[in-house]
Design a protein around this motif. Structure first.
Motif, PDB file in Angstrom:
ATOM      1  N   ALA A 204       0.864 -12.984  -5.347  1.00  0.00           N
ATOM      2  CA  ALA A 204       1.584 -11.698  -5.291  1.00  0.00           C
ATOM      3  C   ALA A 204       0.766 -10.665  -4.522  1.00  0.00           C
ATOM      4  O   ALA A 204       1.311  -9.887  -3.727  1.00  0.00           O
ATOM      5  CB  ALA A 204       1.868 -11.205  -6.710  1.00  0.00           C
ATOM      6  N   ARG A 207       0.800 -11.333  -0.713  1.00  0.00           N
ATOM      7  CA  ARG A 207       2.081 -10.909  -0.125  1.00  0.00           C
ATOM      8  C   ARG A 207       2.141  -9.402  -0.002  1.00  0.00           C
ATOM      9  O   ARG A 207       2.607  -8.870   1.011  1.00  0.00           O
ATOM     10  CB  ARG A 207       3.234 -11.411  -1.003  1.00  0.00           C
ATOM     11  N   LEU A 208       1.669  -8.701  -1.025  1.00  0.00           N
ATOM     12  CA  LEU A 208       1.656  -7.235  -0.980  1.00  0.00           C
ATOM     13  C   LEU A 208       0.761  -6.759   0.164  1.00  0.00           C
ATOM     14  O   LEU A 208       1.141  -5.855   0.923  1.00  0.00           O
ATOM     15  CB  LEU A 208       1.153  -6.694  -2.325  1.00  0.00           C
ATOM     16  N   VAL A 211       2.472  -7.081   3.530  1.00  0.00           N
ATOM     17  CA  VAL A 211       3.459  -6.014   3.784  1.00  0.00           C
ATOM     18  C   VAL A 211       2.734  -4.711   4.111  1.00  0.00           C
ATOM     19  O   VAL A 211       3.115  -3.980   5.036  1.00  0.00           O
ATOM     20  CB  VAL A 211       4.397  -5.838   2.559  1.00  0.00           C
ATOM     21  N   ASP A 214       1.399  -4.817   7.576  1.00  0.00           N
ATOM     22  CA  ASP A 214       2.506  -4.683   8.515  1.00  0.00           C
ATOM     23  C   ASP A 214       2.917  -3.210   8.656  1.00  0.00           C
ATOM     24  O   ASP A 214       3.117  -2.706   9.762  1.00  0.00           O
ATOM     25  CB  ASP A 214       3.676  -5.534   7.999  1.00  0.00           C
ATOM     26  N   LEU A 215       3.000  -2.515   7.521  1.00  0.00           N
ATOM     27  CA  LEU A 215       3.371  -1.085   7.532  1.00  0.00           C
ATOM     28  C   LEU A 215       2.319  -0.272   8.284  1.00  0.00           C
ATOM     29  O   LEU A 215       2.666   0.594   9.090  1.00  0.00           O
ATOM     30  CB  LEU A 215       3.490  -0.575   6.093  1.00  0.00           C
ATOM     31  N   ARG A 218       2.617  -0.913  12.030  1.00  0.00           N
ATOM     32  CA  ARG A 218       3.779  -0.243  12.627  1.00  0.00           C
ATOM     33  C   ARG A 218       3.515   1.247  12.769  1.00  0.00           C
ATOM     34  O   ARG A 218       3.912   1.873  13.750  1.00  0.00           O
ATOM     35  CB  ARG A 218       5.013  -0.467  11.753  1.00  0.00           C
TER      36      ARG A 218
ATOM     37  N   GLY B  31       4.600  -4.670  -5.131  1.00  0.00           N
ATOM     38  CA  GLY B  31       5.162  -5.519  -4.073  1.00  0.00           C
ATOM     39  C   GLY B  31       6.585  -5.107  -3.751  1.00  0.00           C
ATOM     40  O   GLY B  31       6.954  -4.974  -2.579  1.00  0.00           O
ATOM     41  N   ARG B  35       7.853  -3.600  -0.162  1.00  0.00           N
ATOM     42  CA  ARG B  35       8.908  -4.289   0.610  1.00  0.00           C
ATOM     43  C   ARG B  35      10.071  -3.338   0.893  1.00  0.00           C
ATOM     44  O   ARG B  35      10.664  -3.359   1.959  1.00  0.00           O
ATOM     45  CB  ARG B  35       9.395  -5.523  -0.146  1.00  0.00           C
ATOM     46  N   ARG B  37       9.807  -0.090   1.183  1.00  0.00           N
ATOM     47  CA  ARG B  37       9.337   0.847   2.218  1.00  0.00           C
ATOM     48  C   ARG B  37       9.384   0.187   3.593  1.00  0.00           C
ATOM     49  O   ARG B  37       9.786   0.795   4.570  1.00  0.00           O
ATOM     50  CB  ARG B  37       7.901   1.278   1.911  1.00  0.00           C
ATOM     51  N   ALA B  38       8.987  -1.072   3.637  1.00  0.00           N
ATOM     52  CA  ALA B  38       9.003  -1.798   4.918  1.00  0.00           C
ATOM     53  C   ALA B  38      10.436  -1.946   5.412  1.00  0.00           C
ATOM     54  O   ALA B  38      10.711  -1.827   6.608  1.00  0.00           O
ATOM     55  CB  ALA B  38       8.358  -3.165   4.749  1.00  0.00           C
ATOM     56  N   ARG B  41      11.666   1.255   7.002  1.00  0.00           N
ATOM     57  CA  ARG B  41      11.084   1.543   8.319  1.00  0.00           C
ATOM     58  C   ARG B  41      11.758   0.770   9.451  1.00  0.00           C
ATOM     59  O   ARG B  41      11.580   1.090  10.606  1.00  0.00           O
ATOM     60  CB  ARG B  41       9.591   1.165   8.315  1.00  0.00           C
ATOM     61  N   LEU B  42      12.461  -0.315   9.081  1.00  0.00           N
ATOM     62  CA  LEU B  42      13.034  -1.172  10.136  1.00  0.00           C
ATOM     63  C   LEU B  42      14.120  -0.452  10.924  1.00  0.00           C
ATOM     64  O   LEU B  42      14.867   0.346  10.380  1.00  0.00           O
ATOM     65  CB  LEU B  42      13.608  -2.451   9.497  1.00  0.00           C
TER      66      LEU B  42
END
Lengths: 240, 42
Positions: A204, A207-208, A211, A214-215, A218, B31, B35, B37-38, B41-42
């Motif tokens: 977990a 995976r967090l 993300v 990735d944020l 970006r 998590g 997700r 929030r991500a 943003r898309l």
């Protein structure tokens, strides 16, 4: 049919249920009585802490070797889980020590080295929070993660190297485990359960972290106009 | 004596369950929030 992502948590829950049943059904100890049942949570918590810090070591070494992003995430996930499980093992050891030794805490080699390890990895997590540049953060924490792991054998062998109140190893030692077979079975099932809980938590957290990375990426590559609004020239001219 | 021994065991097991479940729940919620929030943003 349970979804694939739920297989690991479901296995952890099943193993924990089995471990709890065995921990309550095994016979009491001749010396410690019912208190021996605390072993079935204290030892697996300490084991999970060791294993998690080993993951941090593997992730750190892999990042230094190949600069793989997943390796940095594994190192982070391992350190967080390791701090959690080591903290839990210290608290459970304290709860076990009070009725058996008569004290909540003793300045014993195993206890002190474990507490040191706990604080060193808290330092690792602080270091990560203190560096904003992702590459510098990964590099510095990877070096820290490799060096910090050197203390783990010291913690494990402290009960053999020094005269301590804490008992020596009963399972991870040369020869036959010095423990009743029924108790050993209950302990092993609980070790499996805690390892599965650790795997669930690490997965977990990885995976967090993916993300979050990735944020952050970006946000870093976003065009200037997305972050800074252009001035309203019409209004500026009117003000003049 | 045996009764008081059981209280220590119950305290240890309860603490373990509360700590572990809280830890997993916090990870799960963080998590889900990240997700979401991500996705925004898309």
């Amino acid at each position: 049919m349970i979804p694939r992502s739920a297989v690991l948590p479901a296995s952890a829950a099943s193993a924990a249920a089995g471990g709890l049943a065995l921990a309550l059904l095994t016979p009491p100890d001749r010396v410690q009585g019912q208190l021996v049942r605390l072993m079935y949570v204290h030892v697996p918590a300490a084991w999970s802490g060791y294993l998690a810090f080993a993951l941090t070591f593997v992730g750190s070494a892999a990042w230094l070797w190949r600069r793989w992003p997943w390796a940095d995430r594994l190192a982070l996930a391992g350190a967080e889980a390791g701090v959690f499980f080591t903290g839990l093992a210290i608290v459970l050891g304290s709860i076990w020590g009070r009725p058996v030794w008569g004290v909540w805490w003793a300045w014993d080699a195993r206890l002190v080295t474990t507490a040191l390890m706990f604080f060193v990895y808290l330092g690792y997590l602080s270091l990560r929070r203190g560096v904003l540049d992702p590459v510098a953060r990964a590099r510095r924490s990877a070096v820290f993660g490799v060096v910090a792991f050197l203390q783990l054998p010291v913690v494990h062998l402290s009960v053999l190297w020094w005269r301590t109140l804490h008992q020596p190893p009963t399972v991870l030692r040369g020869g036959d485990p010095s423990i009743d077979h029924q108790m050993l079975a209950a302990l092993l099932v609980n070790l499996v359960a805690f390892t599965l809980v650790l795997a669930t938590a690490v997965r977990a957290r990885i995976r967090l972290a993916a993300v979050e990375d990735d944020l952050a990426e970006r946000a870093a590559v976003a065009p200037a106009g997305a972050a800074v609004r252009p001035p309203d020239l019409g209004r500026l001219r009117a003000d003049v | 004596m045996p009764t008081s021994e059981w209280w220590w065991v119950v305290a240890g097991y309860t603490l373990t369950a509360v700590f572990v479940l809280t830890y997993l729940l916090v990870l799960h919620r963080r998590g889900a929030r990240a997700r979401r929030r991500a996705g925004e943003r898309l």
